[in-house]
Design a protein around this motif. Structure first.
Motif, mmCIF file in Angstrom:
data_model
loop_
_atom_site.group_PDB
_atom_site.id
_atom_site.type_symbol
_atom_site.label_atom_id
_atom_site.label_comp_id
_atom_site.label_asym_id
_atom_site.label_seq_id
_atom_site.Cartn_x
_atom_site.Cartn_y
_atom_site.Cartn_z
ATOM 1 N N ALA A 65 0.675 -21.060 -9.186
ATOM 2 C CA ALA A 65 1.048 -19.700 -8.794
ATOM 3 C C ALA A 65 1.888 -18.991 -9.848
ATOM 4 O O ALA A 65 1.819 -17.767 -9.976
ATOM 5 N N ALA A 66 2.718 -19.743 -10.582
ATOM 6 C CA ALA A 66 3.555 -19.154 -11.634
ATOM 7 C C ALA A 66 3.736 -20.202 -12.722
ATOM 8 O O ALA A 66 4.045 -21.360 -12.415
ATOM 9 N N PRO A 67 3.536 -19.844 -14.007
ATOM 10 C CA PRO A 67 3.492 -20.841 -15.083
ATOM 11 C C PRO A 67 4.857 -21.425 -15.434
ATOM 12 O O PRO A 67 5.901 -20.820 -15.190
ATOM 13 N N GLY A 68 4.808 -22.617 -16.032
ATOM 14 C CA GLY A 68 6.012 -23.294 -16.481
ATOM 15 C C GLY A 68 6.030 -24.732 -16.016
ATOM 16 O O GLY A 68 5.249 -25.122 -15.134
ATOM 17 N N ILE A 69 6.889 -25.530 -16.633
ATOM 18 C CA ILE A 69 7.022 -26.944 -16.275
ATOM 19 C C ILE A 69 8.488 -27.240 -16.010
ATOM 20 O O ILE A 69 9.360 -26.888 -16.813
ATOM 21 N N VAL A 70 8.759 -27.858 -14.876
ATOM 22 C CA VAL A 70 10.126 -28.188 -14.482
ATOM 23 C C VAL A 70 10.180 -29.634 -14.021
ATOM 24 O O VAL A 70 9.314 -30.091 -13.258
ATOM 25 N N ILE A 71 11.199 -30.361 -14.493
ATOM 26 C CA ILE A 71 11.470 -31.718 -14.044
ATOM 27 C C ILE A 71 12.845 -31.702 -13.383
ATOM 28 O O ILE A 71 13.841 -31.352 -14.025
ATOM 29 N N GLY A 72 12.902 -32.010 -12.105
ATOM 30 C CA GLY A 72 14.188 -31.938 -11.421
ATOM 31 C C GLY A 72 14.157 -32.562 -10.040
ATOM 32 O O GLY A 72 13.106 -32.974 -9.544
ATOM 33 N N LYS A 73 15.336 -32.615 -9.429
ATOM 34 C CA LYS A 73 15.453 -33.183 -8.089
ATOM 35 C C LYS A 73 15.039 -32.158 -7.040
ATOM 36 O O LYS A 73 15.327 -30.968 -7.170
ATOM 37 N N ALA A 74 14.375 -32.657 -6.023
ATOM 38 C CA ALA A 74 13.887 -31.788 -4.956
ATOM 39 C C ALA A 74 14.957 -31.539 -3.903
ATOM 40 O O ALA A 74 15.784 -32.408 -3.622
ATOM 41 N N VAL A 75 14.924 -30.349 -3.352
ATOM 42 C CA VAL A 75 15.672 -30.028 -2.140
ATOM 43 C C VAL A 75 14.640 -29.547 -1.131
ATOM 44 O O VAL A 75 13.964 -28.540 -1.354
ATOM 45 N N VAL A 76 14.478 -30.305 -0.041
ATOM 46 C CA VAL A 76 13.502 -29.962 0.982
ATOM 47 C C VAL A 76 14.197 -29.122 2.046
ATOM 48 O O VAL A 76 15.169 -29.554 2.659
ATOM 49 N N ARG A 77 13.711 -27.917 2.223
ATOM 50 C CA ARG A 77 14.272 -27.039 3.250
ATOM 51 C C ARG A 77 13.286 -26.977 4.417
ATOM 52 O O ARG A 77 12.187 -26.438 4.282
ATOM 53 N N GLN A 78 13.693 -27.536 5.531
ATOM 54 C CA GLN A 78 12.868 -27.491 6.730
ATOM 55 C C GLN A 78 13.117 -26.187 7.463
ATOM 56 O O GLN A 78 14.261 -25.721 7.532
ATOM 57 N N GLU A 79 12.051 -25.604 7.966
ATOM 58 C CA GLU A 79 12.194 -24.352 8.701
ATOM 59 C C GLU A 79 12.955 -24.578 10.000
ATOM 60 O O GLU A 79 12.667 -25.505 10.762
ATOM 61 N N LYS A 80 13.967 -23.749 10.216
ATOM 62 C CA LYS A 80 14.717 -23.833 11.462
ATOM 63 C C LYS A 80 13.981 -23.049 12.549
ATOM 64 O O LYS A 80 13.629 -21.886 12.353
#
Length: 577
Positions: free
Chosen positions: A8-23
């Motif tokens: 959807a949008a270009p670029g490469i990122v390596i990092g830790k995930a934060v999962v946001r669950q829908e309230k």
């Protein structure tokens, strides 16, 4: 583990995930007494006022930080809050069915969202997303729930979420959110468009990524290929560190080309220009090295309003763009292209079974001389301030072209009588987006100054395939031999009459397509501003003369996949060596 979605949008990122669950917003459904309806209606209207204030703030933030086009998304949200049918239906349930405001809102929301989401029309499906976003904002106000769209401060992360609304995306901090991935969504969604403007890499449509990733897990987001690596090993990390570094070096190299002309390796100059939707976008085009504007979508002047823009308002917008670009850079203004997937709340159009094949664009304008001539007069007046050109959309017959030019001649005569000057040598062209126009391109070329090929619709019409319909979207292929042969036919027909041809569809910025289009003789490539420097870098490495043979060869191949593979092997891979 590797998950594949949509880039959807270009670029490469390596990092830790934060999962946001829908309230889940818990709504208590209850009946109210007849004497409580006034208070409940006031409570609902107060929530509408609070939501509207928030949306005005978001709209202005987006306008300043991104563009006018993205800001119009939130103008559409504001219009939902002002829609008498939507608001009136909720107040009716409060006053007549004696429902509490939260229950009335959810009932009306669910009814509208289900209706719009089931439609084939892309615009209406997007309206379902808008209604969902606005309704949830209203519901939070009624329930007293704080909007937690903004992330807390901390180390940069990759956001993993089921979906991101346009409001959520607009409020992301690129310094904190380095990338995002979602279960749902597509490349043309509002959130994807804003991610590209914010330069936040994104992969969407991953189905169940929120179930496969836990917060704190290391992930790699490849917004170039549309993949997400979950808990990668050291070898994969090393590979992507190198790929990321190479991409950043490429971007730095592209940035040096901002003020350069677009010239191929053998000295052939083509124009690299931008598609825009507002005067503000012209500045972004300049910052990205555009040599002009290949398509100004004027319908954005008409959207997000409750009335038609006046001649003076349009004149001011066209003049501003011309002055931004200067006298040496062309500005092609497309006349009103409403209908199909674009509707105006104050312009009732007939309900049609096939709106893309119906009453839209030039077909409507030729019936509405008042609207059409107001726009033509404004364009003519603004032509004094730059190299403005006029382009008619959706032309299918030579009669339509001639009738449009008759209106233009009337406007010129009116301005002359009024003593108002305009650019006498102003060029007039048409979009080639209907197969009928392709087949009579030789006749049309005698009566225009240029063609601009609108591949988004041309592919759709040629393949009889709605690109938004998942069951037939595989047929929507810009590299299909039929599409390429049509483009070749148009360029040849124009050349025989000494006329130039550009392209303003998404295909113009596709790296696999650029070598073919250059070989076919395309003279102008119009694309999103953020694609210009990458295209300029590619074109500088290509030999236009040599590519003519390649272009003729790919026209003999049997499938789009075969054609893309051939270009990759014989052009793109060779350049990488």
């Amino acid at each position: 583990m590797v998950q594949t979605g949509i880039a959807a949008a270009p670029g490469i990122v390596i990092g830790k995930a934060v999962v946001r669950q829908e309230k889940q917003l818990v709504v208590e459904r209850k009946k109210i007494d007849s004497g409580e309806t006034a208070r409940e209606t006031d409570r609902f209207r107060h929530a509408v006022g609070l939501a509207a204030s928030e949306l005005v703030g978001i709209k202005e933030k987006v306008r300043q930080e991104l563009s006018e086009e993205e800001a119009r998304i939130f103008e559409a949200h504001l219009l939902v809050l002002q829609d008498p049918e939507f608001v009136g239906a909720i107040e009716f349930l409060i006053n007549q069915e004696l429902l509490n405001a939260e229950a009335a809102l959810t009932d009306v929301r669910d009814q509208y969202v289900q209706l719009f989401a089931s439609m084939d029309n892309e615009y209406m499906r997007e309206r379902a997303s808008d209604l969902q976003d606005v309704s949830n904002r209203l519901l939070k106000k009624l329930l007293g729930v704080k909007d937690d769209s903004a992330m807390e401060d901390g180390e940069p992360v990759v956001l993993v979420v089921h979906d991101l609304t346009p409001s959520d995306t607009a409020q992301l901090d690129p310094a904190r959110i380095k990338a995002f991935v979602t279960n749902v969504g597509g490349r043309t969604s509002h959130s994807a468009i804003m991610a590209r403007s914010l330069e936040i890499p994104a992969v969407v449509g991953l189905s169940d990524i929120t179930e496969r990733v836990t917060s704190g897990t290391l992930v790699i987001v490849d917004g170039l290929e549309g993949t997400v690596h979950i808990d990668p090993d050291e070898a994969v990390i090393a590979t992507y560190e190198a790929k990321k570094q190479a991409y950043e070096q490429q971007k730095a190299l592209w940035a040096k080309l901002v003020h350069e002309k677009t010239v191929t390796r053998d000295g052939y100059h083509v124009e690299l220009v931008a598609n825009i939707g507002s005067p503000h976008d012209a500045s972004q085009a300049m910052e990205n090295g555009a040599e002009g504007i290949g398509l100004f979508r004027t319908e954005f002047l008409y959207m997000g309003k409750d009335r038609f823009p006046t001649e003076e308002e349009q004149f001011a917008a066209y003049k501003a763009i011309a002055q931004t670009m200067g006298s040496e850079r062309p500005v092609i203004i497309r006349t009103l292209d409403i209908g199909g997937d674009k509707e105006l709340p104050y312009l009732p159009l007939p309900k049609e079974q096939n709106p893309f094949l119906g009453y839209r664009a030039i077909r409507m304008c030729l019936d509405r001389a008042d609207l059409f001539k107001t726009q033509l007069r404004a364009i003519l007046r603004a032509s004094e301030y730059g190299d403005i050109k006029i382009m008619y959309p959706m032309i299918a017959t030579i009669g339509e072209l001639r009738k449009a030019n008759e209106f233009l001649a009337e406007c010129k005569e009116e301005l002359q009588r009024e003593g108002i000057s305009y650019r006498q040598e102003l060029e007039v062209g048409i979009m080639i987006e209907v197969p009928a126009a392709v087949m009579i391109a030789d006749q049309l070329a005698r009566e225009v100054d240029f063609f601009s090929i609108g591949t988004n619709d041309l592919i759709q019409y040629t393949m009889a395939a709605d690109r938004m319909n998942e069951h037939v979207s595989h047929l929507y292929d810009p590299f299909h031999p039929a599409v390429l042969r049509m483009i070749h036919h148009v360029i040849k027909a124009a050349a025989q009459e000494g006329k130039w041809v550009g392209m303003c569809g998404e295909m113009a910025g596709e790296p696999h397509a650029i070598p073919i289009l250059l070989g076919l003789g395309l003279q102008e490539f119009s694309m999103s501003a953020t694609s210009i420097l990458q295209a300029r870098h590619l074109l500088a490495q290509l030999d236009a003369g040599q590519l003519r043979e390649l272009a003729m060869h790919v026209l003999t191949l049997e499938s789009g996949a075969e054609i893309k593979a051939y270009v990759k092997e014989h052009v793109l891979d060779v350049l990488q060596r």
